[in-house]
Every structure is written in C-alpha cells, then in structure tokens.
Design a protein around this motif. Structure first.
Motif, short mmCIF file in Angstrom:
data_model
loop_
_atom_site.label_atom_id
_atom_site.label_comp_id
_atom_site.label_asym_id
_atom_site.label_seq_id
_atom_site.Cartn_x
_atom_site.Cartn_y
_atom_site.Cartn_z
N LYS A 154 0.65 -0.99 0.04
CA LYS A 154 -0.02 0.12 -0.10
C LYS A 154 0.89 1.28 0.05
O LYS A 154 0.50 2.16 -0.74
N HIS A 155 2.00 1.42 0.74
CA HIS A 155 2.95 2.40 0.98
C HIS A 155 3.26 2.68 -0.45
O HIS A 155 3.67 3.67 -0.92
N ILE A 156 3.77 1.63 -1.05
CA ILE A 156 4.57 1.74 -2.58
C ILE A 156 3.37 2.26 -3.57
O ILE A 156 3.77 2.96 -4.32
N GLU A 157 2.35 1.46 -3.43
CA GLU A 157 1.25 2.42 -4.27
C GLU A 157 1.10 3.80 -4.10
O GLU A 157 1.15 4.61 -5.10
N ASN A 158 0.96 4.35 -2.78
CA ASN A 158 1.04 5.57 -2.67
C ASN A 158 2.18 6.36 -3.11
O ASN A 158 2.27 7.45 -3.51
N ILE A 159 3.27 5.78 -2.94
CA ILE A 159 4.78 6.28 -3.56
C ILE A 159 4.68 6.41 -4.87
O ILE A 159 4.82 7.67 -5.46
N TYR A 160 4.13 5.67 -5.72
CA TYR A 160 4.01 5.95 -7.06
C TYR A 160 2.99 6.92 -7.43
O TYR A 160 3.31 7.51 -8.50
N ALA A 161 2.02 6.79 -6.79
CA ALA A 161 0.78 7.92 -7.21
C ALA A 161 1.58 9.33 -6.77
O ALA A 161 1.38 10.00 -7.73
N LYS A 162 2.28 9.37 -5.78
CA LYS A 162 2.61 10.77 -5.46
C LYS A 162 3.85 11.05 -6.30
O LYS A 162 3.81 12.45 -6.67
N LEU A 163 4.84 10.39 -6.73
CA LEU A 163 5.71 10.58 -7.47
C LEU A 163 5.44 10.51 -9.02
O LEU A 163 6.26 10.95 -9.99
N GLN A 164 4.27 10.16 -9.54
CA GLN A 164 3.81 9.94 -10.56
C GLN A 164 4.66 9.02 -11.77
O GLN A 164 5.11 9.43 -12.62
N VAL A 165 4.85 8.03 -11.12
CA VAL A 165 5.60 6.91 -11.82
C VAL A 165 4.84 5.48 -11.97
O VAL A 165 3.82 5.56 -11.13
N HIS A 166 5.59 4.58 -12.57
CA HIS A 166 4.78 3.24 -12.94
C HIS A 166 5.56 2.11 -12.60
O HIS A 166 5.21 0.94 -12.48
N ASN A 167 6.89 2.30 -12.01
CA ASN A 167 7.55 1.10 -11.47
C ASN A 167 8.57 1.64 -10.62
O ASN A 167 9.06 3.03 -10.39
N LYS A 168 9.34 0.49 -9.79
CA LYS A 168 10.26 0.98 -8.89
C LYS A 168 11.64 1.76 -9.48
O LYS A 168 11.94 2.56 -8.61
N LEU A 169 11.81 1.44 -10.49
CA LEU A 169 13.18 2.04 -11.27
C LEU A 169 12.94 3.63 -11.31
O LEU A 169 13.61 4.54 -10.92
N GLU A 170 11.70 3.88 -11.95
CA GLU A 170 11.43 5.36 -12.38
C GLU A 170 11.26 5.98 -10.73
O GLU A 170 11.50 7.16 -10.53
N ALA A 171 10.49 5.41 -9.56
CA ALA A 171 10.41 5.83 -8.26
C ALA A 171 11.66 6.34 -7.60
O ALA A 171 11.98 7.28 -7.21
N ILE A 172 12.52 5.49 -8.04
CA ILE A 172 13.95 5.49 -7.01
C ILE A 172 14.73 6.70 -7.97
O ILE A 172 15.41 7.51 -7.21
N GLN A 173 14.63 6.62 -9.15
CA GLN A 173 15.45 7.71 -10.01
C GLN A 173 14.59 9.05 -9.60
O GLN A 173 15.64 10.13 -9.51
#
Length: 215
Positions: free
Chosen positions: A188-207
C-alpha cells in the motif's frame, strides 16, 4: 584459486553474492567490505586479490569512487560492478572510473562465474541490457545535467523509509520484516509512493526520488 572480494553495504545482498560464488570450487572470497573506505583499508592489509565485485550505492565512499582509487593504486585488480539498477549515468561513471565489467545483482550463479572468468581473461563482461545501454551511451554521450527545478513532492517519513529499502533492491517481504510492517502495508505504501511521484515502476520511483533529493 581465484581470490575475490565483495563490497556491499547490504548484508542480505552480500550474503546472496557470497552464496552464488560458493557453488564454484575455484573461487575463494578472501574478505568483504561494507563501503569504499572499509574496502580500501582492507586492501592496504591484503591486496593479493584477483577481482572485486563492487556495489555502487554505499555510504562514506560509493563504489564508483572506490573503483577510481583502486584502479590508481592496484591497477592489476579487476573490478566488476554488481548493482541493482542499470542506470545510464552510473554505467558511464563506472566505465570512466575503470570498471572492467557491469552486472546486475539478479545474475544467476553460472553467468556470474562466466562473467568473472571472462573478465580475468581480459574481456569486459556485461549483462545484455547493460551492453545495449553502453552502446547507446557511446553513440549519445551523457551531457552533464543542468540542475532542474525540483518538484514539490511530499512523502511521509514511513514512505521514505520504504523507498530507501526498495532502493537497496530488497523484496517486499524483507522490507516488511525490516520495518515491522505487514507485506500488505508495504504494498500500500508503494502504491502511494508511485501515485505521489507519478511513476509506474520501482526504477522510475527511485530515480525520481534521488533527483529530488528525497532519498
């Protein structure tokens, strides 16, 4: 006997790499290090080493900085970057620092063995996706980034903790154990992170998190 050193600040991934090497009788892990400074200090005492498996993201001194230092002082030691992400800038900087190869940590034991042997025989081992990116880098060299205006992204302290764990290449179950959460809560936290960062995967989120100095 091929003498190998592993440098990685993540104890789980350090153990995983050691286990992969244990399948082969001709490999001997002489010691491990948790950051670049630790590695250089240990090499001062014993630099009779054939090859180093080097993580990039480490505290105090990262793997790229450590590679540059080691190649100046002990040019005979081969270095393979063993990292989680095939980030263009890291590939470019690693090659410039003198790295002899670049593999992703998900590499299987047999391919890791072959990569080590190829490197010691004068080759330059690379995960196929890395090799493709390297060709592109040579065709279109990276232009130093002009600092962009950072976005106003607000993650909670817990979301930042989850993202930092994710950036180390850890699986959801292990992140849950480390942070005393359930796997469902981590997801759930990761879903929220993706939404807030407006990304679709782990690599995009971290970058994106790194470019905005979130982690």
């Amino acid at each position: 006997m091929i003498k190998i050193v592993i440098a990685d600040d993540n104890s789980f991934l350090l153990k995983t790499a050691t286990e992969k090497l244990s399948f082969f009788d001709d490999f001997s892990v002489k010691f491990t290090a948790i950051n670049g400074i630790d590695l250089l200090e240990k090499l001062e005492k014993n630099h009779n080493i054939d090859l180093i498996l080097m993580d990039i993201e480490m505290p105090k001194m990262n793997g790229i900085e450590a590679t540059a230092c080691i190649k100046q002082k002990y040019p005979q030691i081969k270095i393979i970057m063993l990292t989680v992400f095939d980030n263009d800038e890291n590939i470019f900087k690693s090659i410039k620092a003198g790295a002899d190869g670049y593999l992703l940590k998900e590499v299987n034991p047999k391919d890791l063995q072959q990569g080590i042997l190829d490197t010691l025989n004068g080759g330059a081992t690379m995960t196929p996706s890395i090799a493709l990116k390297t060709l592109r880098l040579f065709r279109n060299p990276i232009v130093p980034d002009i600092p962009a205006e950072q976005e106003d992204i607000k993650l909670t302290p817990r979301e930042i903790e989850v993202l930092e764990q994710l950036s180390k290449g850890l699986k959801y179950d292990l992140i849950a154990d480390n942070l005393f959460l359930s796997s469902g809560t981590v997801r759930k936290h990761i879903e929220n992170i993706y939404a807030k960062l407006q990304v679709h995967n782990k690599l995009e989120a971290i970058q994106k998190a790194k470019s905005n100095n979130i982690i």
